[in-house]
Design an enzyme around this catalytic site. Structure first.
Site, PDB file in Angstrom:
ATOM      1  N   ARG A  80       0.786  -1.303  -0.006  1.00  0.00           N
ATOM      2  CA  ARG A  80       0.171  -0.094  -0.208  1.00  0.00           C
ATOM      3  C   ARG A  80       0.807   1.107  -0.023  1.00  0.00           C
ATOM      4  NH1 ARG A  80      -4.645   0.254   4.555  1.00  0.00           N
ATOM      5  NH2 ARG A  80      -2.766   0.931   5.535  1.00  0.00           N
ATOM      6  N   LYS A 183      -2.747   6.637   1.084  1.00  0.00           N
ATOM      7  CA  LYS A 183      -2.461   7.041   2.579  1.00  0.00           C
ATOM      8  C   LYS A 183      -1.365   8.137   2.472  1.00  0.00           C
ATOM      9  CE  LYS A 183      -2.226   4.527   7.104  1.00  0.00           C
ATOM     10  NZ  LYS A 183      -3.408   5.521   7.584  1.00  0.00           N
ATOM     11  N   GLU A 219     -16.321   6.478   4.675  1.00  0.00           N
ATOM     12  CA  GLU A 219     -15.380   5.734   5.755  1.00  0.00           C
ATOM     13  C   GLU A 219     -15.433   6.881   7.023  1.00  0.00           C
ATOM     14  OE1 GLU A 219     -11.329   4.646   5.305  1.00  0.00           O
ATOM     15  OE2 GLU A 219     -10.960   6.427   3.631  1.00  0.00           O
TER      16      GLU A 219
HETATM   17  N1  PLP Z   1      -9.199   4.411   6.424  1.00  0.00           N
HETATM   18  C1  PLP Z   1      -8.366   5.480   6.881  1.00  0.00           C
HETATM   19  C2  PLP Z   1      -8.736   6.749   6.415  1.00  0.00           C
HETATM   20  C3  PLP Z   1      -7.259   4.942   7.678  1.00  0.00           C
HETATM   21  O1  PLP Z   1      -6.494   6.117   7.969  1.00  0.00           O
HETATM   22  C4  PLP Z   1      -6.996   3.752   7.965  1.00  0.00           C
HETATM   23  C5  PLP Z   1      -5.859   3.364   8.880  1.00  0.00           C
HETATM   24  O2  PLP Z   1      -4.904   2.844   8.416  1.00  0.00           O
HETATM   25  C6  PLP Z   1      -7.951   3.012   7.558  1.00  0.00           C
HETATM   26  C7  PLP Z   1      -8.915   3.163   7.003  1.00  0.00           C
HETATM   27  C8  PLP Z   1      -7.677   1.309   8.213  1.00  0.00           C
HETATM   28  O3  PLP Z   1      -6.799   0.626   7.388  1.00  0.00           O
HETATM   29  P1  PLP Z   1      -6.030  -0.390   7.952  1.00  0.00           P
HETATM   30  O4  PLP Z   1      -6.939  -1.506   8.342  1.00  0.00           O
HETATM   31  O5  PLP Z   1      -4.871  -1.059   6.871  1.00  0.00           O
HETATM   32  O6  PLP Z   1      -5.106   0.164   9.307  1.00  0.00           O
HETATM   33  C1  COI Z   2      -3.935   3.421  11.444  1.00  0.00           C
HETATM   34  O1  COI Z   2      -4.932   2.852  11.706  1.00  0.00           O
HETATM   35  O2  COI Z   2      -2.837   2.990  11.422  1.00  0.00           O
HETATM   36  C2  COI Z   2      -3.752   4.788  10.858  1.00  0.00           C
HETATM   37  O3  COI Z   2      -3.121   5.365  10.513  1.00  0.00           O
HETATM   38  C3  COI Z   2      -5.215   5.475  11.515  1.00  0.00           C
HETATM   39  C4  COI Z   2      -4.871   6.786  12.253  1.00  0.00           C
HETATM   40  C5  COI Z   2      -4.003   6.865  13.231  1.00  0.00           C
HETATM   41  C6  COI Z   2      -4.421   7.683  11.074  1.00  0.00           C
END
Ligand code: PLP
Ligand code: COI
Length: 337
Positions: A80, A183, A219
């Site tokens: 990612r 991200k 989201e």
């Molecule tokens: N959506 C956003 C905007 C986020 O910042 C995060 C955190 O990483 C997620 C979703 C969840 O992603 P993940 O499950 O890969 O941590």
């Molecule tokens: C995560 O879940 O790792 C995130 O990046 C979410 C938040 C702290 C920005």
């Protein structure tokens, strides 16, 4: 670290022993370096400061009952970050280098990995920034990749307790053809105003709607969204949300539990049809939703004061795989040796 109060940790920055860095210069990545400084020196015209050439990741290390340290789906985070890099014209860090840097940062800070059963984990924050100067709007020629770590408790202070979310139509975090699926820091800058307002008004986070039509769920600020409807796990399909690795894992676990998984557009009114709802992400794990308040329509959708049965089952399954307490049939977990 015996004197750390593991059970009462919040989600915040903490200094540890060191961090791991790697520079991209002259068209290639250099060697990993270890730094004891929590500061970065860079040119004042660095592109990360002016034009938002910045991407980050978030993953966690878990201490098992057996004392071993595990990380969850690290290759997904590495890939990612490559997608984020492609999206804003930064060089991609090879997956192997990403893994090596993360493992090194964990090993050199292993006394900060919270004990099994404390409810705390080691949060890992990889960061990729343009550090070369440009004053025209152009990509930099030099980049810095850094991995730092810190022990953390739950992202929402309530942990695995339902909390309240809010919908405001006057803010977007990302545009449909913009950067919502990667991200990058700009998405989070765009979410600060609505996020702080939500906190001030007593909500954990904003539940965003799609920016184009304001009809469908997108989201939450820092996490994906899911709802439970009958025997279905329902989660938004959208061109402006981050593909959450936690959500992807929950979709698999829901399917393994005999549920139907629906990844599709979810009209906001469908919030009335869910028996349970949750925010999911690395930091959030599963944060059950007690209510969603649609502030523009003055409608409140409620899901109860206690976590629902399906959310509870999914949560247990996920955290048990992450800490090595249950079989890992998909090879999601790597042991840090
Ligand atoms: N959506 C956003 C905007 C986020 O910042 C995060 C955190 O990483 C997620 C979703 C969840 O992603 P993940 O499950 O890969 O941590
Ligand atoms: C995560 O879940 O790792 C995130 O990046 C979410 C938040 C702290 C920005």
């Amino acid at each position: 670290m015996e004197n750390l109060d593991w059970k009462n940790l919040g989600f915040g920055y903490a200094d540890t022993n060191c961090n791991v860095r790697c520079y991209y210069r002259d068209g290639k990545w250099g060697e990993l370096e270890v730094s004891e400084s929590n500061e970065i020196t860079m040119h004042m015209a660095a592109t990360c400061l002016h034009y938002g050439q910045e991407a980050f990741e978030g993953l966690k290390a878990y201490r098992g009952k057996d004392g071993k340290i595990r990380v969850f789906r690290i290759e997904e985070n590495a890939r990612r970050m490559q997608a984020s890099a492609r999206g804003i014209l930064m060089p991609e860090l090879p997956v192997e280098k990403f893994k090596e840097a993360v493992f090194k940062a964990i090993k050199l800070n292993q006394e900060y990995v919270p004990p099994f059963g404390s409810g705390a984990t080691l949060y890992i924050r990889p960061l990729l920034i343009g550090v070369g100067p440009q004053i025209g709007v152009k990509p930099a020629t030099e980049y810095l990749f850094v991995v730092f770590v810190m022990p953390v408790g739950p992202y929402f202070k309530e942990g695995f307790k339902p909390t309240d979310y809010v919908i405001y139509r006057e803010y977007d975090r990302a545009a449909p053809l913009g950067t919502g699926t990667i991200k990058v820091g700009g998405n989070y800058a765009a979410s600060l105003k609505a996020g702080v307002r939500a906190h001030n008004e007593g909500y954990s986070a904003v539940l965003y709607l799609d920016a184009r039509e304001k009809k469908y769920l997108d989201e939450c600020g820092p996490a994906n969204f899911f709802g439970i409807k009958g025997n279905s796990y329902v989660t938004p399909k959208s061109e402006s949300i981050l593909p959450s690795i936690t959500n992807k894992s929950l979709r698999q676990l829901a399917q393994d539990m005999g549920m139907t998984v629906e990844e599709r557009r979810i009209p906001v009114e469908e919030l009335a049809d869910f028996s349970e709802a949750g925010a999911c992400g690395t930091a959030a794990v599963i944060s059950p939703v007690r209510s969603v308040y649609d502030a523009d329509k003055d409608i409140r959708y409620t899901y109860g004061d206690e976590p629902g049965e399906v959310s509870q089952k999914l949560y247990n399954k996920l955290i048990n795989i992450q800490c090595g307490c249950e079989n890992d049939p998909y090879g999601w977990v790597s042991i840090v040796e």
